[in-house]
Design a protein around this motif. Structure first.
Motif, short mmCIF file in Angstrom:
data_model
loop_
_atom_site.label_atom_id
_atom_site.label_comp_id
_atom_site.label_asym_id
_atom_site.label_seq_id
_atom_site.Cartn_x
_atom_site.Cartn_y
_atom_site.Cartn_z
N CYS A 192 49.97 31.59 51.53
CA CYS A 192 48.55 31.43 51.22
C CYS A 192 48.40 30.34 50.16
CB CYS A 192 47.95 32.74 50.72
SG CYS A 192 46.20 32.62 50.29
N ARG A 193 47.52 29.38 50.43
CA ARG A 193 47.28 28.28 49.51
C ARG A 193 45.78 28.01 49.42
NH1 ARG A 193 49.92 25.07 52.05
NH2 ARG A 193 48.36 23.67 52.95
N VAL A 194 45.30 27.82 48.19
CA VAL A 194 43.88 27.54 47.95
C VAL A 194 43.73 26.04 47.68
CG1 VAL A 194 41.88 28.05 46.52
CG2 VAL A 194 43.53 29.86 47.03
N GLU A 195 42.76 25.42 48.35
CA GLU A 195 42.54 23.99 48.23
C GLU A 195 41.08 23.71 47.87
OE1 GLU A 195 43.52 22.78 52.14
OE2 GLU A 195 45.70 22.77 51.80
N ARG A 196 40.87 22.57 47.22
CA ARG A 196 39.52 22.05 46.92
C ARG A 196 38.64 23.11 46.26
NH1 ARG A 196 38.06 18.56 52.40
NH2 ARG A 196 39.92 17.22 52.35
N LEU A 197 39.15 23.75 45.26
CA LEU A 197 38.40 24.78 44.56
C LEU A 197 37.51 24.12 43.51
CD1 LEU A 197 38.00 27.83 44.28
CD2 LEU A 197 39.83 27.84 42.59
N ARG A 198 36.21 24.47 43.54
CA ARG A 198 35.25 23.87 42.64
C ARG A 198 34.27 24.94 42.16
NH1 ARG A 198 35.88 18.39 43.48
NH2 ARG A 198 34.06 17.86 42.22
N VAL A 199 33.76 24.76 40.95
CA VAL A 199 32.71 25.63 40.41
C VAL A 199 31.42 24.83 40.29
CG1 VAL A 199 34.24 27.21 39.19
CG2 VAL A 199 33.52 25.11 38.06
N CYS A 200 30.29 25.51 40.45
CA CYS A 200 28.99 24.85 40.47
C CYS A 200 28.13 25.34 39.31
CB CYS A 200 28.26 25.12 41.79
SG CYS A 200 29.24 24.81 43.27
N ASP A 201 27.15 24.53 38.97
CA ASP A 201 26.19 24.95 37.96
C ASP A 201 25.19 25.92 38.58
OD1 ASP A 201 24.97 23.01 39.55
OD2 ASP A 201 23.53 22.53 37.98
N CYS A 202 24.27 26.43 37.77
CA CYS A 202 23.35 27.46 38.25
C CYS A 202 22.38 26.95 39.32
CB CYS A 202 22.57 28.06 37.08
SG CYS A 202 21.62 26.87 36.13
N LEU A 203 22.13 25.64 39.34
CA LEU A 203 21.24 25.07 40.35
C LEU A 203 21.99 24.58 41.58
CD1 LEU A 203 18.76 23.04 38.10
CD2 LEU A 203 18.47 25.33 39.06
N GLY A 204 23.29 24.53 41.52
CA GLY A 204 24.07 24.05 42.64
C GLY A 204 24.01 22.56 42.85
N LEU A 205 23.76 21.79 41.79
CA LEU A 205 23.65 20.34 41.90
C LEU A 205 24.91 19.61 41.43
CD1 LEU A 205 20.00 19.89 40.55
CD2 LEU A 205 20.76 20.15 42.92
N PHE A 206 25.68 20.21 40.52
CA PHE A 206 26.87 19.57 39.98
C PHE A 206 28.07 20.51 40.18
CE2 PHE A 206 23.27 18.03 37.48
CZ PHE A 206 23.42 16.66 37.61
N THR A 207 29.21 19.92 40.38
CA THR A 207 30.45 20.68 40.56
C THR A 207 31.55 20.11 39.68
OG1 THR A 207 31.25 19.29 42.38
CG2 THR A 207 29.86 21.19 42.95
N LEU A 208 32.49 20.97 39.34
CA LEU A 208 33.69 20.57 38.61
C LEU A 208 34.91 21.14 39.34
CD1 LEU A 208 32.84 21.02 34.81
CD2 LEU A 208 33.10 18.88 36.08
#
Length: 332
Positions: free
Chosen positions: A130-146
Motif C-alpha cells: 500500500c502506497r499513498v501518493e499526491r497527498l494534499r491538505v486544503c484550506d476551509c474554502l477549498g481554494l488553496f492546497t499544500l
C-alpha cells in the motif's frame, strides 16, 4: 478543488458586475468581502495545514487467508485546529497477482483521530503493498492546497491456512553427531571437549574446564548428520491451487519446526527456471521464506522445480518432499 475555484470565480464576477452596474454601497461591500475571503480562509486554515502529517495503519496481527483486514489512513494536525479537507491517491499492489489498483481518497471536516479505511481482498495468499501518493491538505474554502509528506508504504502478508500433514516419516540418520569441518563456530550447544591443538582458535577454548584440568581444553562443534528435509513446490498455476499448495507447505514446515528439524524450501522461478532456496530453522525464517515466495507473481504456466537437479553438498544427505495442491509427495 477546481469546482470550488470556478464557483468562487463566478461569485467574484457577479459581485464585480453588480458593483459596475449599481452605484449603491451594497455591491461595493459584497465585492470587497468576496475578494477578501481567500485571504481570510487561508489565514484561518494555514496553522493546521502547515502542521499536518499522515499516518498509515496496517492490519494488526497475522492475517490468514479469508480473514477480514483493512487499511486506515489518518491525516492529523500538530496544532489544535482541525483540518478542513485532505485528499490523495492510494495505490494497492498485489505482487502475487501482478496487478495494481489506484483509487482517490478524500475526507472533509474530520473529527480528531478519524480517518478513511478500506478493505483488503484476502481471498488468496499474497503480498499486498500500500502506497499513498499526491497527498494534499486544503484550506476551509477549498481554494488553496499544500502537499503533505506521504507516510511510509505499508505491506500486508496474507498467510496460508496450515494443513497438518499426515504421518511424517523422516530418516533420523545413524550414529552420533560428528565433528564439523574446521572453521565453523563452536558456540552451539552440541560440542565435545578435547585437548587444545596447534591451529585451534582461542575463541574455542573452554576456559573454565581448562582451569580445572590445568591445561588448555577446546570445544569441538558437533555437526548433525541427519538428512536435511528439502521441500519443493511449483510456483505457477491457478491461484486456488497455489493456495492449497502453500497451505500444505506451511503445515509441513510447522511440523518440521516442532520436531526441531531445520529444512530447506525450494522452488523455481516460473519464467527463468532459476532455483530459489530458503533455509528455515525458526518461525522468523519461515516468514521471510513466505514473503520471498509471494513476492514474485504467480503465472498460469511456468517451469517446474523438478526439471532442475537438486544441487546439494557432497557430504549432505537430503530427504526430498515435493508439495502439491493435492498432497505432499516423497521423492526418492
Amino acid at each position: 478543488m477546481w469546482g470550488r475555484r470556478a464557483l468562487y470565480a463566478l461569485l467574484l464576477l457577479c459581485t464585480l458586475m453588480g458593483q459596475l452596474l449599481d452605484v449603491g454601497y451594497l455591491f461595493h461591500f459584497l465585492f470587497f468581502a468576496v475578494l477578501s475571503l481567500p485571504a481570510l480562509g487561508l489565514a484561518v486554515s494555514l496553522p493546521a495545514m502547515l502542521g499536518a502529517r499522515a499516518e498509515l495503519s496496517a492490519p494488526a496481527g497475522r492475517i490468514r487467508r479469508g480473514q477480514a483486514a483493512a487499511w486506515k489512513l489518518r491525516v492529523v494536525s500538530r496544532s489544535r485546529l482541525p483540518l478542513a479537507r485532505w485528499a490523495g491517491r492510494l495505490c494497492l499492489t498485489d505482487r502475487t497477482a501482478g496487478r495494481s489498483v489506484r483509487r482517490r481518497l478524500a475526507m472533509s471536516h474530520a473529527i480528531p483521530g478519524a480517518g478513511r479505511g478500506w478493505g483488503v481482498d484476502t481471498e488468496h495468499c499474497g503480498l499486498v503493498e500500500c502506497r499513498v501518493e499526491r497527498l494534499r491538505v486544503c484550506d476551509c474554502l477549498g481554494l488553496f492546497t499544500l502537499p503533505v509528506k506521504p507516510p511510509e508504504p505499508g505491506e500486508l502478508l496474507v498467510q496460508p491456512l496450515p494443513v497438518a500433514p499426515g504421518r511424517l516419516d523422516l530418516p533420523e540418520g545413524t550414529g552420533r553427531p560428528v565433528p564439523a569441518p574446521r572453521g565453523r563456530s563452536a558456540s552451539g550447544e552440541d560440542y565435545d571437549l578435547r585437548p587444545f591443538r596447534e591451529g585451534d582458535s582461542l575463541r574455542t577454548v573452554h576456559w573454565k574446564m581448562s582451569a580445572k584440568r590445568d591445561e588448555l581444553v577446546t570445544r569441538e562443534l558437533l555437526e548433525d548428520r541427519r538428512p536435511v528435509p528439502v521441500l519443493t513446490f511449483d510456483h505457477f498455476g491457478p491461484r486456488s491451487r497455489m493456495d492449497r499448495t502453500l497451505d500444505r507447505l506451511a503445515g509441513l514446515s510447522a511440523a518440521l519446526l516442532e520436531r526441531e528439524r531445520p529444512h530447506e524450501v525450494r522452488w523455481a522461478h516460473p519464467a527463468t527456471g532459476a532455483v530459489r532456496r530458503q533455509t528455515v530453522s525458526c518461525e522468523r525464517e519461515w516468514m521471510a521464506c513466505l514473503r520471498a515466495i509471494l513476492f514474485d507473481p504467480v503465472p498460469d504456466q511456468g517451469r517446474s522445480v523438478l526439471d532442475q537437479p537438486l544441487a546439494v553438498d557432497r557430504d549432505t544427505a537430503i530427504h526430498h518432499i515435493h508439495v502439491t495442491g493435492e498432497e505432499a509427495r516423497r521423492e526418492p
